[in-house]
Design a protein around this motif. Sequence first.
Motif, mmCIF file in Angstrom:
data_model
loop_
_atom_site.group_PDB
_atom_site.id
_atom_site.type_symbol
_atom_site.label_atom_id
_atom_site.label_comp_id
_atom_site.label_asym_id
_atom_site.label_seq_id
_atom_site.Cartn_x
_atom_site.Cartn_y
_atom_site.Cartn_z
ATOM 1 N N ALA A 94 1.738 -10.288 -3.297
ATOM 2 C CA ALA A 94 0.434 -9.617 -3.314
ATOM 3 C C ALA A 94 -0.343 -10.028 -4.561
ATOM 4 O O ALA A 94 0.237 -10.201 -5.632
ATOM 5 C CB ALA A 94 0.605 -8.099 -3.278
ATOM 6 N N VAL A 95 -1.646 -10.182 -4.424
ATOM 7 C CA VAL A 95 -2.457 -10.612 -5.560
ATOM 8 C C VAL A 95 -3.081 -9.437 -6.300
ATOM 9 O O VAL A 95 -3.546 -9.584 -7.419
ATOM 10 C CB VAL A 95 -3.577 -11.587 -5.113
ATOM 11 N N ASP A 96 -3.091 -8.258 -5.677
ATOM 12 C CA ASP A 96 -3.646 -7.083 -6.344
ATOM 13 C C ASP A 96 -3.425 -5.857 -5.479
ATOM 14 O O ASP A 96 -3.033 -5.950 -4.319
ATOM 15 C CB ASP A 96 -5.141 -7.260 -6.611
ATOM 16 N N PHE A 97 -3.668 -4.683 -6.054
ATOM 17 C CA PHE A 97 -3.630 -3.454 -5.288
ATOM 18 C C PHE A 97 -4.820 -2.575 -5.661
ATOM 19 O O PHE A 97 -5.359 -2.676 -6.767
ATOM 20 C CB PHE A 97 -2.321 -2.688 -5.527
ATOM 21 N N PHE A 98 -5.240 -1.734 -4.733
ATOM 22 C CA PHE A 98 -6.296 -0.763 -4.983
ATOM 23 C C PHE A 98 -5.804 0.609 -4.561
ATOM 24 O O PHE A 98 -5.167 0.760 -3.520
ATOM 25 C CB PHE A 98 -7.574 -1.114 -4.214
#
Length: 295
Positions: A94-98
Amino acid sequence: MKILFVDDEDTIRELFWEYFKDEFDVTLASDGLEALTISNQTIFDLIISDISLPKLNGIQFIQKLRADGNQTPFLVITGDSDIQIAIDVFRMGAVDFFLKPFRMEALRSRIKKFENADVDLTLLFNSGEIIQFSDDCKIKLRPQIKKLNSYIAFIVKQILNSPLATHEDLISIKIVLYELLANAIEHGVAGVSYAEKQQCLEANEDYFKLVDSRCAETKCSVFVEISMDDVGVTIVIRDEGNGFAVSKIPNPVVNPAANLVSGRGIFLAKMNIDSIVYNEKGNEVRFFKTWHKLM
């Protein structure tokens, strides 16, 4: 740019569609099984998926995607209670989370970093935006945040010179570069504080325009040095900014809500590499990644 957005809440899907339909080629899915079917039929540049999904949850969706050989970058959306699950998903690339709730403009700033990946690198050389020193693997960048993908593509191209570099290595290194190189441009050269960034995003202003205008005013550079051996790869990123206090960045595991704008970059980097060290000033970071097959 083709984006697949997966969420089981009708309101969130509709909001995403209304916000991004004129800017990107958006496809929507309401559950993991539908998303998997669509992903196997269409090539996307980015997948954005909630973790809590019916039929197939976000993790199962990603696992099956990777098992089918699909390596599309993805970003996950989660609630506070799922933060540990989100951390586990990072190990899958994964490249990011929100965290819900999130601002669409904040999400937009992340999506924009994946654009312009196919810019002709020759043009960047001819314009002087990338300078490579001939005697070793040192690079000087005239930074623009909107060209982040192009810079990363060039750096990764140098790493591909090593026969030991695997696909898994390149995924991890790309994730780290997205964060640390962006930090050098945004907060180093441009000098944009985390408070300024949050204020800009909350006002739905063009954050990329703010960063690049600041970069043009300062005329500072970013330097990248790459060294590889039989064990792994070391990359040093240095900017000509004033630096920052790394110790003051909040830990997203301890305080997830504090990381809607700040702190996630360093955290994501630590999840994908073996070591990361900042200099005392905070304007230089050195990280090391062991080659995957040796781990």
